[in-house]
Design a protein around this motif. Structure first.
Motif, PDB file in Angstrom:
ATOM      1  N   ASN A 167      -6.358   4.567 -13.097  1.00 42.69           N
ATOM      2  CA  ASN A 167      -7.682   4.704 -12.463  1.00 42.69           C
ATOM      3  C   ASN A 167      -7.637   6.011 -11.478  1.00 42.69           C
ATOM      4  OD1 ASN A 167     -10.272   4.823 -11.427  1.00 42.69           O
ATOM      5  ND2 ASN A 167     -10.095   2.571 -10.834  1.00 42.69           N
ATOM      6  N   PRO A 168      -7.839   7.045 -12.059  1.00 39.19           N
ATOM      7  CA  PRO A 168      -7.860   8.233 -10.889  1.00 39.19           C
ATOM      8  C   PRO A 168      -8.978   8.330  -9.839  1.00 39.19           C
ATOM      9  CG  PRO A 168      -7.972   8.989 -13.230  1.00 39.19           C
ATOM     10  CD  PRO A 168      -8.041   7.528 -13.385  1.00 39.19           C
ATOM     11  N   GLU A 169      -9.953   7.428 -10.064  1.00 36.53           N
ATOM     12  CA  GLU A 169     -10.976   7.258  -9.212  1.00 36.53           C
ATOM     13  C   GLU A 169     -10.502   6.483  -7.943  1.00 36.53           C
ATOM     14  OE1 GLU A 169     -13.736   9.176  -9.955  1.00 36.53           O
ATOM     15  OE2 GLU A 169     -12.676   9.388 -11.902  1.00 36.53           O
ATOM     16  N   LEU A 170      -9.628   5.608  -7.858  1.00 35.48           N
ATOM     17  CA  LEU A 170      -9.115   5.167  -6.723  1.00 35.48           C
ATOM     18  C   LEU A 170      -9.011   6.017  -5.593  1.00 35.48           C
ATOM     19  CD1 LEU A 170      -6.778   2.185  -8.071  1.00 35.48           C
ATOM     20  CD2 LEU A 170      -9.379   2.023  -7.521  1.00 35.48           C
ATOM     21  N   ASP A 171      -9.263   5.526  -4.297  1.00 41.47           N
ATOM     22  CA  ASP A 171      -8.870   6.255  -2.977  1.00 41.47           C
ATOM     23  C   ASP A 171      -7.576   6.172  -2.680  1.00 41.47           C
ATOM     24  OD1 ASP A 171      -9.103   7.612  -0.631  1.00 41.47           O
ATOM     25  OD2 ASP A 171     -10.156   5.754   0.418  1.00 41.47           O
ATOM     26  N   ARG A 172      -6.744   7.192  -2.946  1.00 40.41           N
ATOM     27  CA  ARG A 172      -5.245   7.242  -2.511  1.00 40.41           C
ATOM     28  C   ARG A 172      -5.020   7.986  -1.228  1.00 40.41           C
ATOM     29  NH1 ARG A 172      -3.031   5.122  -7.245  1.00 40.41           N
ATOM     30  NH2 ARG A 172      -4.804   5.243  -9.003  1.00 40.41           N
ATOM     31  N   VAL A 173      -5.743   8.272  -0.474  1.00 40.66           N
ATOM     32  CA  VAL A 173      -5.660   9.021   0.956  1.00 40.66           C
ATOM     33  C   VAL A 173      -4.905   7.884   1.615  1.00 40.66           C
ATOM     34  CG1 VAL A 173      -6.843  10.115   2.808  1.00 40.66           C
ATOM     35  CG2 VAL A 173      -7.662  10.422   0.593  1.00 40.66           C
ATOM     36  N   VAL A 174      -3.791   8.255   2.366  1.00 48.70           N
ATOM     37  CA  VAL A 174      -3.401   7.624   3.718  1.00 48.70           C
ATOM     38  C   VAL A 174      -4.070   8.134   4.742  1.00 48.70           C
ATOM     39  CG1 VAL A 174      -1.256   6.813   4.697  1.00 48.70           C
ATOM     40  CG2 VAL A 174      -0.985   7.688   2.217  1.00 48.70           C
ATOM     41  N   HIS A 175      -4.744   7.097   5.034  1.00 50.97           N
ATOM     42  CA  HIS A 175      -5.822   7.543   6.420  1.00 50.97           C
ATOM     43  C   HIS A 175      -5.016   7.543   7.573  1.00 50.97           C
ATOM     44  CE1 HIS A 175      -9.458   7.025   3.862  1.00 50.97           C
ATOM     45  NE2 HIS A 175      -8.668   6.008   3.208  1.00 50.97           N
ATOM     46  N   LEU A 333       5.175   2.636  -3.712  1.00 51.88           N
ATOM     47  CA  LEU A 333       6.329   2.158  -4.659  1.00 51.88           C
ATOM     48  C   LEU A 333       7.515   3.044  -4.575  1.00 51.88           C
ATOM     49  CD1 LEU A 333       6.060  -0.042  -6.865  1.00 51.88           C
ATOM     50  CD2 LEU A 333       5.276   1.806  -8.352  1.00 51.88           C
ATOM     51  N   THR A 334       8.588   2.185  -4.092  1.00 56.09           N
ATOM     52  CA  THR A 334       9.866   2.831  -3.979  1.00 56.09           C
ATOM     53  C   THR A 334      10.864   2.817  -5.212  1.00 56.09           C
ATOM     54  OG1 THR A 334      10.984   1.154  -2.829  1.00 56.09           O
ATOM     55  CG2 THR A 334      10.080   2.486  -1.374  1.00 56.09           C
ATOM     56  N   LYS A 335      11.734   3.657  -5.214  1.00 53.59           N
ATOM     57  CA  LYS A 335      12.982   3.749  -6.116  1.00 53.59           C
ATOM     58  C   LYS A 335      12.204   3.913  -7.805  1.00 53.59           C
ATOM     59  CE  LYS A 335      15.247   0.910  -3.111  1.00 53.59           C
ATOM     60  NZ  LYS A 335      15.899  -0.444  -2.578  1.00 53.59           N
ATOM     61  N   LEU A 336      11.335   4.600  -7.844  1.00 49.18           N
ATOM     62  CA  LEU A 336      10.763   4.833  -9.200  1.00 49.18           C
ATOM     63  C   LEU A 336      11.610   5.759  -9.672  1.00 49.18           C
ATOM     64  CD1 LEU A 336       6.932   5.839  -9.278  1.00 49.18           C
ATOM     65  CD2 LEU A 336       8.173   4.070 -10.729  1.00 49.18           C
ATOM     66  N   ASP A 337      12.486   6.636  -9.206  1.00 49.58           N
ATOM     67  CA  ASP A 337      13.746   7.418  -9.647  1.00 49.58           C
ATOM     68  C   ASP A 337      14.837   6.583 -10.368  1.00 49.58           C
ATOM     69  OD1 ASP A 337      13.917   6.569  -6.909  1.00 49.58           O
ATOM     70  OD2 ASP A 337      15.906   7.819  -7.226  1.00 49.58           O
ATOM     71  N   GLY A 338      14.637   5.398 -10.031  1.00 47.65           N
ATOM     72  CA  GLY A 338      15.771   4.528 -10.480  1.00 47.65           C
ATOM     73  C   GLY A 338      15.475   3.515 -11.610  1.00 47.65           C
ATOM     74  N   LYS A 357      -0.163   4.658  -3.301  1.00 51.32           N
ATOM     75  CA  LYS A 357      -0.500   5.764  -2.345  1.00 51.32           C
ATOM     76  C   LYS A 357       0.278   6.790  -2.317  1.00 51.32           C
ATOM     77  CE  LYS A 357      -4.720   3.964   0.056  1.00 51.32           C
ATOM     78  NZ  LYS A 357      -5.380   4.046   1.192  1.00 51.32           N
ATOM     79  N   LEU A 358       1.502   6.135  -2.330  1.00 49.61           N
ATOM     80  CA  LEU A 358       2.934   6.902  -2.089  1.00 49.61           C
ATOM     81  C   LEU A 358       3.885   6.378  -3.160  1.00 49.61           C
ATOM     82  CD1 LEU A 358       2.707   6.657   1.722  1.00 49.61           C
ATOM     83  CD2 LEU A 358       2.469   8.993   0.371  1.00 49.61           C
ATOM     84  N   VAL A 359       4.989   7.422  -3.512  1.00 50.25           N
ATOM     85  CA  VAL A 359       5.961   6.792  -4.315  1.00 50.25           C
ATOM     86  C   VAL A 359       7.221   7.439  -3.883  1.00 50.25           C
ATOM     87  CG1 VAL A 359       4.666   6.483  -6.465  1.00 50.25           C
ATOM     88  CG2 VAL A 359       5.391   8.837  -6.145  1.00 50.25           C
ATOM     89  N   LEU A 368       9.553  11.244  -0.662  1.00 50.44           N
ATOM     90  CA  LEU A 368       8.344  10.408  -0.859  1.00 50.44           C
ATOM     91  C   LEU A 368       7.114  11.321  -1.155  1.00 50.44           C
ATOM     92  CD1 LEU A 368       7.498   7.468  -0.107  1.00 50.44           C
ATOM     93  CD2 LEU A 368       6.644   8.200   2.195  1.00 50.44           C
ATOM     94  N   ALA A 369       6.510  10.958  -2.151  1.00 51.03           N
ATOM     95  CA  ALA A 369       5.329  11.786  -2.713  1.00 51.03           C
ATOM     96  C   ALA A 369       4.136  11.090  -2.607  1.00 51.03           C
ATOM     97  CB  ALA A 369       5.691  12.393  -3.872  1.00 51.03           C
TER      98      ALA A 369
END
Ligand code: GTP
Length: 384
Positions: A167-175, A333-338, A357-359, A368-369
């Motif tokens: 769902n690309p429509e979700l607001d992912r801005v970290v306020h 969501l952390t450790k997506l690289d592992g 919002k961040l991975v 962290l992106a």
């Protein structure tokens, strides 16, 4: 005559002793001054007056750790485009999840067994049972309509399906924009060990890299090492860290951090909280109180839940408990690289109804992106 000399000597000695006593007295009078200074420092912790329970726990004085000298302060890179730069870190998910699906969908015979295998691959990648079934159903219909299919067709179909689920429509801005005089307040919650403290530090770097000023609050007072860790992160980018002694009231530290952010006219205050999942009531009391006390000074703009992508169903169970206790506004969501289970992005959003919002894509300070659905899906489906 001798008696006169002795009398004069005694008089002079007496004068010296009395004078000395007067000279020493002012030094002693410094003690109350020091006490007064101490009183002024603890007075910063206003919530202790406002919230009775907080007063009991607030034994130590608040230590505001100033940033180290200017030469040690780093300038982190801005956050834009990080996910694209770090896409190679998704190699495990790309090989198992992305390439696995692409090769299954490319087979000449897409019979029942093949579709079942596709569904299993999705479930194994932690997409979740419901989402996996939906994706397969939609793909089956579209493949039928398409007739013959090239590998480009397959990739495009899968891309559309995965994107729809994310769902690309979700607001992912970290306020993290300040509101007038008030800094934005971000509470970071989650179970210890998920990368919560690390994520606070990395987020501070993201914000500083994007030109913002940040104050960090070490409200995870159950582990002194967490505050030390945060101090190291803050020191590297010149962000002050507000901390107290181990065992102090987390709400009080959070309040002090927000107060410090207001005083410094900082753009954002990031508060690391304790994540002991002892009992749901305990957690609710703890986080509820932190939020309530912070809100006496400022509104809370974000409550970010940190989740370890490698922990699968167990992590989701923990996430559910946190979601019941606080109003989560975004997921880190952390450790997506592992992990090869990149599908967790879909499941966790579905389960919690909150956007990722961040991975976290590594242990490096700038790993962290901001999460970008298209960049993520393209990385997963990239040709190996
Ligand atoms: N590979 C990888 N490791 C990470 C990532 N994020 C955090 N880590 C590592 O995970 C470990 C735990 O991180 P912490 O930040 O200490 O975890 P925490 O949740 O704060 O735990 P407490 O400090 O006990 O509250 C550290 O070794 C981090 O470097 C990530 O995105 N990828």
């Amino acid at each position: 005559m001798d008696y006169t000399i002795v009398a004069v000597v005694i008089f002079v000695v007496a004068v010296l002793v009395v004078g000395g006593a007067f000279l020493i007295r002012p030094r002693r009078s410094q003690a109350p001054d020091e006490d007064r200074e101490g009183g002024a420092a603890t007075a910063v912790a206003e919530p202790r007056e406002r919230e009775d329970e907080t007063a009991d726990a607030a034994a130590g004085t608040t230590a505001v750790q100033e940033a180290p000298a200017a030469p040690e302060v780093e300038t982190p890179p801005p956050s834009a485009g990080r996910l694209v730069r770090l896409r190679a870190r998704l190699a495990r998910s790309q090989n198992v999840f992305g390439q696995g699906l692409l090769s299954l969908l490319s087979s000449d015979q897409l019979d029942e067994d093949a579709w079942e295998e596709i569904e299993d691959t999705l479930v194994t990648a932690d997409v979740g049972v419901t989402a996996a079934a939906q994706i397969v159903e939609s793909l089956r219909t579209k493949v039928k309509v398409l007739g013959t299919r090239t590998s480009a067709d397959i990739r495009a179909l899968l891309r559309t399906e995965l994107l729809a689920q994310i769902n690309p429509e979700l607001d992912r801005v970290v306020h993290t924009e300040p509101r007038g005089e008030s800094p934005a307040v971000v509470l970071v919650v989650g179970v210890n060990g998920t990368g919560k403290t690390t994520s606070c530090g990395k987020l501070a770097r993201v914000l500083v890299g994007d030109g913002r000023s940040v104050v960090l609050g070490a409200a995870d007072t159950f582990r002194a090492a967490a505050a030390d860790q945060l101090e190291t992160w803050g020191g590297r980018v010149g962000a002050p860290v507000v901390r107290r002694d181990e065992g102090a009231d987390p709400a009080s530290v959070a309040f002090d951090a927000v107060s410090r952010g207001i005083e410094d006219a900082a753009d954002a205050v990031i508060v690391d909280t304790a994540g002991r999942l002892h009992t749901k009531t305990g957690l609710m009391d703890e986080l509820g109180k932190v939020k309530r006390v912070v809100e006496k000074r400022s509104q809370v703009d974000e409550v970010l839940l940190v989740l370890d992508a490698t922990t699968g169903q167990n992590g989701l169970r923990q996430a559910r408990v946190f979601a019941e206790v606080v109003n989560i506004t975004g997921i880190v969501l952390t450790k997506l690289d592992g992990t090869a289970k990149g599908g967790i992005v879909i499941q966790v959003q579905r389960e919690l109804g909150v956007p990722v919002k961040l991975v976290g894509l590594g242990e490096g300070p700038d790993d962290l992106a901001p999460f970008d659905p298209e960049g993520f899906v393209d990385a997963i489906l990239e040709a190996a």
